[in-house]
Design a protein around this motif. Sequence first.
Motif, PDB file in Angstrom:
ATOM      1  N   PHE A  16     -14.138  -2.420   2.617  1.00 55.15           N
ATOM      2  CA  PHE A  16     -13.481  -1.773   1.538  1.00 55.15           C
ATOM      3  C   PHE A  16     -12.235  -0.947   1.981  1.00 55.15           C
ATOM      4  O   PHE A  16     -11.311  -0.784   1.342  1.00 55.15           O
ATOM      5  N   LEU A  17     -12.653  -0.261   3.054  1.00 62.36           N
ATOM      6  CA  LEU A  17     -11.370   0.717   3.502  1.00 62.36           C
ATOM      7  C   LEU A  17     -10.318  -0.307   3.986  1.00 62.36           C
ATOM      8  O   LEU A  17      -8.901   0.230   3.847  1.00 62.36           O
TER       9      LEU A  17
ATOM     10  N   SER B 279      -6.670   1.895   2.852  1.00 66.66           N
ATOM     11  CA  SER B 279      -6.829   3.176   3.574  1.00 66.66           C
ATOM     12  C   SER B 279      -5.938   3.939   4.251  1.00 66.66           C
ATOM     13  O   SER B 279      -5.596   4.857   4.805  1.00 66.66           O
ATOM     14  N   GLN B 280      -5.079   2.861   4.927  1.00 67.55           N
ATOM     15  CA  GLN B 280      -3.857   2.978   5.490  1.00 67.55           C
ATOM     16  C   GLN B 280      -2.845   2.403   4.894  1.00 67.55           C
ATOM     17  O   GLN B 280      -2.391   1.262   4.892  1.00 67.55           O
ATOM     18  N   PRO B 281      -2.127   3.307   3.840  1.00 67.33           N
ATOM     19  CA  PRO B 281      -1.250   2.669   2.725  1.00 67.33           C
ATOM     20  C   PRO B 281       0.158   2.014   3.319  1.00 67.33           C
ATOM     21  O   PRO B 281       0.448   0.877   3.152  1.00 67.33           O
ATOM     22  N   GLU B 282       0.529   2.457   4.707  1.00 68.79           N
ATOM     23  CA  GLU B 282       1.553   1.901   5.339  1.00 68.79           C
ATOM     24  C   GLU B 282       1.290   0.456   5.960  1.00 68.79           C
ATOM     25  O   GLU B 282       2.238  -0.019   6.105  1.00 68.79           O
ATOM     26  N   LYS B 283       0.062   0.032   5.962  1.00 71.33           N
ATOM     27  CA  LYS B 283      -0.569  -1.000   6.746  1.00 71.33           C
ATOM     28  C   LYS B 283      -1.073  -1.858   5.802  1.00 71.33           C
ATOM     29  O   LYS B 283      -1.363  -3.116   5.974  1.00 71.33           O
ATOM     30  N   ALA B 284      -1.215  -1.578   4.461  1.00 71.65           N
ATOM     31  CA  ALA B 284      -1.882  -2.456   3.474  1.00 71.65           C
ATOM     32  C   ALA B 284      -0.940  -3.613   2.914  1.00 71.65           C
ATOM     33  O   ALA B 284      -1.465  -4.601   2.551  1.00 71.65           O
TER      34      ALA B 284
ATOM     35  N   VAL C 252      -8.770   3.256  -2.390  1.00 71.60           N
ATOM     36  CA  VAL C 252      -9.405   4.122  -1.730  1.00 71.60           C
ATOM     37  C   VAL C 252      -9.399   5.791  -2.073  1.00 71.60           C
ATOM     38  O   VAL C 252     -10.341   6.221  -1.904  1.00 71.60           O
ATOM     39  N   ASP C 253      -8.307   5.847  -2.068  1.00 74.08           N
ATOM     40  CA  ASP C 253      -7.915   7.491  -2.617  1.00 74.08           C
ATOM     41  C   ASP C 253      -8.695   7.795  -3.896  1.00 74.08           C
ATOM     42  O   ASP C 253      -9.234   8.834  -3.853  1.00 74.08           O
ATOM     43  N   MET C 254      -8.653   6.852  -4.921  1.00 75.62           N
ATOM     44  CA  MET C 254      -9.318   7.257  -6.180  1.00 75.62           C
ATOM     45  C   MET C 254     -10.610   7.294  -6.055  1.00 75.62           C
ATOM     46  O   MET C 254     -11.350   8.069  -6.773  1.00 75.62           O
TER      47      MET C 254
END
Length: 673
Positions: free
Chosen positions: A121-122, A127-132, A218-220
Amino acid sequence: MQFTEAQRATLRALADTFIPGLPVPPNATDAAYWAHRGSEGIDLDKMAEALSAQPAGAQQEFGQLLRLLDSPALGLTWFGALKPFVKLDAEQREKLLQSWASSQVGQLRKGFQALRKLCVFLYYGGSQPEKAHFVWEAIGYDGPQMPAETVVPEPAPARPLQTLQPTQDVTYDCDVLVIGSGAGGGVVAGELAAAGHDVLVLEKGPYFHGTDFSQREVDMLGQLYDARGTLGTQDGGVAILAGSCLGGGTTVNWAGAFRTPDYVLQEWAREHQAPHFTSMEFKQSLDAVSRTLGVNIDYVRHNGQNQALLDGSRRLGQEVKLIPRNEKHPEAEDDAHFAGMGYSCFGDRHDVKQGTLNTYLQTAFEHGARLLCDTEVTRVTAAQGRATGAEATYTGPDGRPVRVTVRAKRVVVAGGAVQTPALLLRSGLRHPHLGQHLHLHPTVVVSGIYPQRMNSWHGPMMSVVNDGFTMLDGTNFGAKIETPPAHPGLMSMVMPWLSGRQHKELMHEAAHLGSFIVLTRDRDGGRVSVDKHGQALIDYTLSDFDRHNMLRGVRAAAEIQVAAGARTVLLPHGSLPLLHAENSRLLNPEVLDNLPQLSWKANQFGLYSAHQMSTCRMGGDRATHPASPTGELYEVKNLFVADGSAFPACSGVNPMLTIMALAHYTAQQLKAS
């Protein structure tokens, strides 16, 4: 919860096993997707935050799991090398996880599923937006409509609701204290405030509005759902989604606005001495909340998986219906509006969904109701057998706790069917049926892989329903076939994991996946209790009766997938039985026939719940029902429940509208008294 460096090393090694770097396939244009490892896309601090929302016992258990993984004794669990996990080679690590997944030892299966769900899930949820971005690009997922760097939270004065923000210990007085702001609490607050009562609403979660809803999975989930999205049963067998924000479940649900079936209302009235469910007054309450929410079927198109449910059902001669939804629609719907509806399970940044946030809470605020968010109620207070208020703790933006005392003439508890009984038990209530009869609408996912792109993350999450299997064998019990949200984080958790390669290859097909859910009306329930700290503990085992009905629904859903044109169908068991089809014809029907012979113990298959009900059920017999038909508790006067916990049994449909109607009806009783 904080991880040591040794634990972080173990978790990174686990992530790299669940999501391994693989050789790049020939002619692939997305080399980074295949080469990237799980540890390169997982934020372990977000994992720690999620685990910190678990009860103390669950956190302790996770710590024990990590210590086992860091010990040579780990080898005894899979008859392998006597080495810690980080000292095993890649092949050994995968064999260990495969061994745990199929183990006859329940605790090992539980540990495997907890680690698997967190890691995938992460990773896929970003969970790391710059790498997603390279993961999402490779699987065809557009990601949030607004780039992360442009998301700016709304300033408080720009929001339509203004909330209290005490800076020191405070006491409030009110006519009616409402605990919870979702489908139940929001309606009661709006109705009573509009009738001239002084209302105070306490909400455990935060107030988000508009651009606060970042659409980042992930954040929401971490900010808008109970236990940061990690709520579940003690044995890990059922993952539970429950809203925990201003507006509650109506802010994050899938916008299905089902009326309660007549046969369910008749059952409740007959078997629970609650005749109001078949009264004209209750029907008027259903009508009233439907009007306020603007319930309609005016949408002009379906997303890929809803279209598949529609087409496949009709090809099999089965009736399907459009799902009434509480959303506004522009006169000329464009692609951006259509896509945006698919993100509203993370909150609706476009104000399309008409939950309590945009309706009843707005009415309450305009009529003087006070709203206090980020506030956890410790207990309801009572004297001489009557409710007098509550004690709570508000957590401000700086993280500092502020003690809140409320003095109220009446108290309405509407925290949902998990948190309402937990609060009442913390408050000293001891009715023998309080917390019992927990119904979950246990749900499994049946997915199809289609030749064409489905883009199931866009558009209304659920717009079509097949009700042909809801009343099986002459009973009121069976299963509905609907569709779920389909964003990559949740999708990756639902997809069975047999190996790192198999799961990564499956996720690469994400844009071609169309999923149905089999939502079972469960006859037999579980329970909610509290630990020594007052935290909710959930126990639930799927009974043989309910499993039988669920598997009937699974067979039906699989046949609809085939009829709709899926070339492969994934059945909801950890051993990943696959159906293969050609030209809408099933090639290996024996796999379906064998489903009941598989073992269906906890954590051998994925079981989910977005609906929790009946833990403080209302009825005319005070010996077996904690609440009376008016919603008032038999044990304590002037204390009411107005949420799904008050259902005499489960609703058999997505419960939002039924909860709102019951809350509306209860509010009329409060006004009259």
